[in-house]
Write an enzyme that holds these catalytic residues in place. Structure first.
Site, PDB file in Angstrom:
ATOM      1  N   TYR A  74       0.833  -1.205   0.000  1.00 28.29           N
ATOM      2  CA  TYR A  74       0.000   0.000   0.000  1.00 28.29           C
ATOM      3  C   TYR A  74       0.865   1.252   0.000  1.00 28.29           C
ATOM      4  O   TYR A  74       2.058   1.211   0.295  1.00 28.29           O
ATOM      5  CB  TYR A  74      -0.958   0.010   1.196  1.00 28.29           C
ATOM      6  CG  TYR A  74      -0.305   0.319   2.514  1.00 28.29           C
ATOM      7  CD1 TYR A  74      -0.258   1.615   3.009  1.00 28.29           C
ATOM      8  CD2 TYR A  74       0.282  -0.691   3.275  1.00 28.29           C
ATOM      9  CE1 TYR A  74       0.349   1.904   4.219  1.00 28.29           C
ATOM     10  CE2 TYR A  74       0.879  -0.418   4.484  1.00 28.29           C
ATOM     11  CZ  TYR A  74       0.918   0.883   4.959  1.00 28.29           C
ATOM     12  OH  TYR A  74       1.532   1.170   6.146  1.00 28.29           O
ATOM     13  N   CYS A  75       0.224   2.374  -0.358  1.00 22.87           N
ATOM     14  CA  CYS A  75       0.853   3.692  -0.311  1.00 22.87           C
ATOM     15  C   CYS A  75      -0.217   4.703   0.117  1.00 22.87           C
ATOM     16  O   CYS A  75      -1.184   4.339   0.771  1.00 22.87           O
ATOM     17  CB  CYS A  75       1.481   4.055  -1.660  1.00 22.87           C
ATOM     18  SG  CYS A  75       0.280   4.267  -2.986  1.00 22.87           S
ATOM     19  N   ARG A  76      -0.073   5.941  -0.282  1.00 21.33           N
ATOM     20  CA  ARG A  76      -1.041   6.974   0.104  1.00 21.33           C
ATOM     21  C   ARG A  76      -2.366   6.805  -0.633  1.00 21.33           C
ATOM     22  O   ARG A  76      -3.435   6.827  -0.036  1.00 21.33           O
ATOM     23  CB  ARG A  76      -0.460   8.357  -0.168  1.00 21.33           C
ATOM     24  CG  ARG A  76      -1.381   9.494   0.211  1.00 21.33           C
ATOM     25  CD  ARG A  76      -0.711  10.856  -0.034  1.00 21.33           C
ATOM     26  NE  ARG A  76      -1.668  11.927   0.185  1.00 21.33           N
ATOM     27  CZ  ARG A  76      -2.481  12.407  -0.756  1.00 21.33           C
ATOM     28  NH1 ARG A  76      -2.444  11.928  -1.979  1.00 21.33           N
ATOM     29  NH2 ARG A  76      -3.314  13.375  -0.475  1.00 21.33           N
ATOM     30  N   VAL A 103      -3.898   4.531   1.925  1.00 26.44           N
ATOM     31  CA  VAL A 103      -4.293   4.904   3.292  1.00 26.44           C
ATOM     32  C   VAL A 103      -5.383   5.968   3.303  1.00 26.44           C
ATOM     33  O   VAL A 103      -6.080   6.120   4.304  1.00 26.44           O
ATOM     34  CB  VAL A 103      -3.092   5.355   4.166  1.00 26.44           C
ATOM     35  CG1 VAL A 103      -2.122   4.219   4.394  1.00 26.44           C
ATOM     36  CG2 VAL A 103      -2.386   6.552   3.587  1.00 26.44           C
TER      37      VAL A 103
END
Length: 112
Positions: A74-76, A103
């Site tokens: 995952y990332c932003r 996120v």
């Protein structure tokens, strides 16, 4: 024989936050945060390992991971993690899942 007929779909799964959380509850997976270290320090999913996909050593650091272990990336927002997931599957990782929406769409509280 007809390789040109094969789908060009990514070899990783894009998962909704609910499905991603469900996968994380299974034993044996690794949660990988591919954001910059400063973003990670600002809040991340519990138990995540941080390896920056934009860092010069991303391929080297991920090469040390178990290619058979499920990876949850995952990332932003989901864009960098999709790039990371493509790189990981190209490097031979068998079971890679990407968090759609990153996120920003994660319903639970991040930890520091």
């Amino acid at each position: 024989m007809f390789d040109f007929l094969k789908s060009s779909a990514p070899a990783f799964q894009n998962l909704t936050p609910a499905k991603f959380a469900e996968g994380l509850r299974q034993p044996g997976g690794l949660l990988l945060d591919v954001r910059r270290p400063d973003e990670f320090a600002g809040g991340h999913l519990p138990g995540a390992v941080n390896i920056d996909v934009t860092g010069s050593n991303f391929a080297q650091r991920t090469a040390a991971l178990d290619k058979t272990q499920p990876l949850y990336v995952y990332c932003r927002s989901g864009a960098r993690s999709a790039t990371a997931a493509k790189q990981l599957t190209a490097a031979g990782f068998a079971n890679v899942s990407n968090l759609l929406g990153g996120v920003l769409d994660w319903p639970e509280t991040l930890v520091r």
